[in-house]
Design a protein around this motif. Structure first.
Motif, PDB file in Angstrom:
ATOM      1  N   UNK A 102       0.845  -1.205   0.000  1.00  0.00           N
ATOM      2  CA  UNK A 102       0.000   0.000   0.000  1.00  0.00           C
ATOM      3  C   UNK A 102       0.874   1.247   0.000  1.00  0.00           C
ATOM      4  N   UNK A 103       1.832   1.294   0.926  1.00  0.00           N
ATOM      5  CA  UNK A 103       2.679   2.480   1.073  1.00  0.00           C
ATOM      6  C   UNK A 103       3.496   2.772  -0.189  1.00  0.00           C
ATOM      7  N   UNK A 104       3.922   1.722  -0.892  1.00  0.00           N
ATOM      8  CA  UNK A 104       4.693   1.898  -2.130  1.00  0.00           C
ATOM      9  C   UNK A 104       3.859   2.504  -3.247  1.00  0.00           C
ATOM     10  N   UNK A 105       2.554   2.399  -3.142  1.00  0.00           N
ATOM     11  CA  UNK A 105       1.693   2.749  -4.285  1.00  0.00           C
ATOM     12  C   UNK A 105       0.700   3.867  -4.004  1.00  0.00           C
ATOM     13  N   UNK A 106       0.870   4.579  -2.907  1.00  0.00           N
ATOM     14  CA  UNK A 106      -0.039   5.711  -2.651  1.00  0.00           C
ATOM     15  C   UNK A 106       0.694   7.019  -2.845  1.00  0.00           C
TER      16      UNK A 106
END
Length: 106
Positions: A102-106
């Motif tokens: 999630x963190x890589x893609x927000x």
């Protein structure tokens, strides 16, 4: 979390603006069911940054195959209709790995 099926997948995932994470799970997948409370917690925590959806592969087998989902659990991030990142398998799909995805893609 939005429940996906063949009727709404295109609109909710492929035509969505911004990142979408899809939890591909199955009714007989024990690791999937064990992860569900953590996934729902993450969905609540990041709901303003990424759209959360889940797809029951037992009921939507053809759709899962069309997305090249070969094992469960599988989490795929889509951006602008394109698959950008995927993790799959019980060993790889930990709550920490999902949160990193999630963190890589927000």
């Amino acid at each position: 979390m939005i429940e996906l099926n063949k009727d709404n997948f295109e609109q909710e995932v492929m035509q969505a603006e911004g990142p979408v994470i899809v939890d591909f799970w199955g009714t007989k997948c024990e690791p999937c069911k064990a992860l569900m409370p953590e996934v729902e917690r993450l969905a609540e925590q990041y709901k303003d940054k990424i759209k959360f959806c889940k797809l029951n592969t037992t009921e939507n087998r053809r759709l899962a195959i069309s997305q090249k989902v070969m094992g469960l659990p599988t989490f795929i991030v889509y951006k602008n209709g394109e698959k950008v990142k995927e993790i799959s398998g019980a060993d790889n799909c930990t709550p920490e790995a999902i949160e990193n995805l999630i963190k890589e893609n927000i």
